[in-house]
Design an enzyme around this catalytic site. Structure first.
Site, PDB file in Angstrom:
ATOM      1  CD  GLU A  63      -8.231  -3.280   0.510  1.00  0.00           C
ATOM      2  OE1 GLU A  63      -7.046  -2.694  -0.203  1.00  0.00           O
ATOM      3  OE2 GLU A  63      -8.492  -4.018   1.124  1.00  0.00           O
ATOM      4  CG  HIS A 102      -2.066  -0.874   0.919  1.00  0.00           C
ATOM      5  ND1 HIS A 102      -2.543  -1.350  -0.109  1.00  0.00           N
ATOM      6  CD2 HIS A 102      -2.982  -1.467   2.037  1.00  0.00           C
ATOM      7  CE1 HIS A 102      -3.626  -2.210   0.206  1.00  0.00           C
ATOM      8  NE2 HIS A 102      -3.757  -2.343   1.466  1.00  0.00           N
ATOM      9  CG  HIS A 109      -7.688   0.468   2.419  1.00  0.00           C
ATOM     10  ND1 HIS A 109      -8.284   0.008   3.437  1.00  0.00           N
ATOM     11  CD2 HIS A 109      -6.773  -0.338   2.030  1.00  0.00           C
ATOM     12  CE1 HIS A 109      -7.916  -1.245   3.707  1.00  0.00           C
ATOM     13  NE2 HIS A 109      -6.931  -1.481   2.924  1.00  0.00           N
TER      14      HIS A 109
END
Length: 339
Positions: free
Chosen positions: A296, A92, A164
């Site tokens: 996501e 991420h 997210h």
């Protein structure tokens, strides 16, 4: 900063991470409630507890969302090294991903939208190329929040942007999200190893506890899943680049329904397995394991190292474009789901 349209009210926290902090929607009785995780002020996102656990509440993650094996990939004959911030792997955005940087905001009142822009320097977090990214949040007349992503680069580079947000459609009335009824438009998923890196195999979900091709409560099989909960990338049915149904979520008590539509080839379904009750957010809500879920929309994890996966490489002169829509409604009655 807030946007409203019809029955939705969206709030964003300044410009850090282009983060969604709250999303108010009505239940079947017309009562408004916040269905996403967030904090009342910037301080919550900068607290030691939040930064330590790193749940990315409502933020844009990038330059590459999800995992890259060993924090390395090779592009045009050159190896690039990223942060290994998730065990021995990258996750991420690395140490300071797009969720932790300041985006420039441009309100678009005629469109009931706000457009965020961030310019990532060549070499930032180990990536090649100066990447200019735009994320536009729009509230539509159909009770939708539409997220449009665009990006350009001056060197070939991997790009995989996603939002997210964590959802609890009971708006905090239910202690967990395990009673939510989920349907996923996906017949296959990406098989992973013990560190959640894809092996390259796409396997049928049929006959497994991760099969959501028919509606079922999240809690029905959560305790049978390796790792204590869902954290799986599903391969969506339909064509990449075309809007298609990814998921439908129904919360029986409130009657709220959320549909997810996307141009992306995959969706990571995460059931909040690593939330441990150490963080308290807006409204005094304590975020415990399985209290909410994330959906996501994305390209597959570790795609830069997986030549058979849809490519995430953005070339010079190309435009990265992606759209995801979250649509909200209400439903009366009980869900027809496997229990």
């Amino acid at each position: 900063m807030a946007l409203s349209k019809n029955l939705l009210l969206l709030s964003l926290i300044g410009c850090m991470g282009a983060t969604i902090t709250s999303l108010l929607t009505p239940d079947k009785n017309g009562k408004m409630g916040n269905v996403v995780f967030g904090f009342d002020s910037l301080a919550g996102y900068q607290s030691k507890e939040y930064l330590k656990s790193g749940p990315y509440f409502g933020a844009i993650v990038g330059r590459y969302g999800n995992r890259i094996a060993n924090g390395k990939f090779t592009l045009n004959g050159q190896e690039y090294t990223l942060a290994t911030n998730n065990g021995g792997n990258y996750l991420h955005g690395g140490n300071k991903g797009f969720d932790k940087v300041v985006w420039q905001a441009e309100p678009l009142p005629d469109q009931n939208a706000v457009r965020f822009t961030y310019v990532s320097a060549d070499g930032e977090e180990g990536y090649p190329g100066k990447l200019t990214s735009h994320v536009t949040y729009t509230l539509t007349n159909d009770n939708e929040i539409r997220i449009d992503y665009q990006a350009t680069t001056n060197k070939a580079t991997p790009v995989n942007l996603t939002n997210h947000s964590y959802f609890n459609l009971s708006a905090g009335q239910a202690e967990y999200a395990l009673s939510h009824v989920l349907t996923l438009n996906a017949d296959k998923y990406t098989v992973v190893d013990e560190s959640l890196i894809p092996t390259g195999e796409l396997r049928d979900v049929s006959g497994t506890v991760i099969d959501f091709t028919e509606p079922q409560t999240i809690g029905a099989g959560v305790n049978q899943v390796d790792g204590g909960g869902y954290d799986h990338n599903y391969v969506l049915n339909g064509s990449e680049g075309e809007l298609k149904q990814a998921a439908t979520v129904y919360e029986p008590t409130s009657g709220r329904v959320m549909e997810v539509v996307t141009t992306e080839p995959g969706v990571q379904f995460y059931s909040g397995n690593f939330l441990d009750g150490t963080i308290t957010g807006s409204g005094g809500k304590t975020f415990k394991k399985n209290y909410g879920i994330a959906l996501e929309t994305q390209h597959f994890p570790d795609s830069p190292n997986q030549p058979k996966f849809p490519s995430t490489i953005l070339e010079i002169g190309e435009m990265y474009e992606s759209t995801t829509i979250y649509k909200f409604s209400v439903r009366e009655g009980k869900a027809q789901a496997q229990q």
